[in-house]
Design an enzyme around this catalytic site. Structure first.
Site, PDB file in Angstrom:
ATOM      1  N   SER A  92       0.775  -1.208  -0.110  1.00 33.86           N
ATOM      2  CA  SER A  92       0.022  -0.012  -0.195  1.00 33.86           C
ATOM      3  C   SER A  92       0.947   1.149  -0.083  1.00 33.86           C
ATOM      4  CB  SER A  92      -1.116   0.048   1.225  1.00 33.86           C
ATOM      5  OG  SER A  92      -1.832   0.880   0.824  1.00 33.86           O
ATOM      6  N   ASP A 209      -9.586  -6.192  -4.182  1.00 38.41           N
ATOM      7  CA  ASP A 209      -8.922  -5.000  -3.453  1.00 38.41           C
ATOM      8  C   ASP A 209     -10.069  -3.806  -3.628  1.00 38.41           C
ATOM      9  OD1 ASP A 209      -7.628  -2.554  -2.606  1.00 38.41           O
ATOM     10  OD2 ASP A 209      -5.559  -3.514  -3.283  1.00 38.41           O
ATOM     11  N   HIS A 236      -7.497  -5.935  -0.073  1.00 30.46           N
ATOM     12  CA  HIS A 236      -6.208  -4.966   0.231  1.00 30.46           C
ATOM     13  C   HIS A 236      -5.256  -5.456   1.419  1.00 30.46           C
ATOM     14  CE1 HIS A 236      -4.650  -1.108  -0.477  1.00 30.46           C
ATOM     15  NE2 HIS A 236      -4.305  -0.860   0.805  1.00 30.46           N
TER      16      HIS A 236
END
Length: 258
Positions: A92, A209, A236
């Site tokens: 991320s 995600d 995610h």
């Protein structure tokens, strides 16, 4: 624990193992502890796992965070650890920082895995990140996290009780600087540097995600000259949802011969 000072920031990082350097960069609201499951399987590497400012033990002046500054701190960790080059894995926000480091300092990166990274924050994402800030203010951010982070494989085995327990655990894990890290998320624009990446790159997407769209994943992979794409059947938060499968995909790529 080793530490390195860069400007007003004292970056703390874990150093474990022996072998080629492997730099691990965590995601928003997390800390270096995110990487425990991967580190446990990364035999043969010297693992370097720093905390971003606002997370773990790293301390700074408390101002706004930028991707550029976080990448400079990551490079300072490499310098302090005596690592001329390293494999870099980011999740991320950490994946965004890893991509920036690979694009601006290509001489320092052997291979990179970018999980749940994105090329530039768009209006939809910014609305999501603004919502996160609202949830932090009301103290309900942890309740949103399983909904945002995990895919169907988590929900198929979860119970109301187990999910409630997870929410309580997450409440203790959200880092004090989460809002500042979300500020960095809102300003992401990697497009000027992606074409300058020379290292082999795995753009690792998550099939479920909710934050990074398939179109963004394709755009990211297309913009990096030597990138391949792969997908994991998770949300995610794949490093926590499917830690063994995530570690296998990452370590197989890093260990592949050129």
């Amino acid at each position: 624990m080793p530490e390195v000072t860069l400007g007003d920031t004292v970056v703390h990082y874990d150093r474990t193992g022996d072998g080629p350097a492997l730099l691990l960069l965590h995601g928003t609201a997390a800390s270096r502890e995110q990487w425990g499951p991967l580190t446990a399987q990364a035999g043969g590497f010297t693992v370097l796992a720093p905390d971003f400012p606002g997370s773990g033990l790293t301390r700074d002046g408390g101002g706004p965070l930028t991707v550029e500054a976080l990448a400079a701190q990551a490079e300072a960790v490499l310098d302090h650890a005596g690592a001329e080059k390293a494999h870099v894995v980011g999740h991320s926000l950490g994946g965004v920082v890893a991509a920036h480091l690979a694009g601006t300092r290509p001489d320092r990166v052997r291979r990179a895995v970018l999980h749940a990274a994105w090329p530039a924050t768009d209006v939809r994402q910014d609305a999501e990140f603004r919502y996160w800030l609202d949830l932090l203010e009301t103290g309900t951010f942890a309740r949103m996290l399983p909904l945002m982070a995990f895919g169907p494989r988590y929900w198929e085995q979860a119970t109301t009780e187990s999910n409630e327990q997870l929410v309580k655990t997450l409440e203790t894990m959200i880092q004090p600087g989460a809002d500042r890290q979300i500020g960095a998320d809102r300003a992401v624009d990697l497009r000027p540097v992606l074409g300058r990446i020379t290292a082999p790159v795995l753009v690792l997407g998550s099939a479920h995600d909710r934050i990074v769209t398939p179109a963004q994943q394709r755009e990211l992979a297309a913009a990096i000259p030597d990138a391949r794409a792969a997908e994991i059947d998770a949300g995610h938060g794949a490093p926590a949802e499917l830690p063994d499968e995530f570690a296998r995909l990452v370590l197989d790529f890093l260990s592949a011969t050129p």
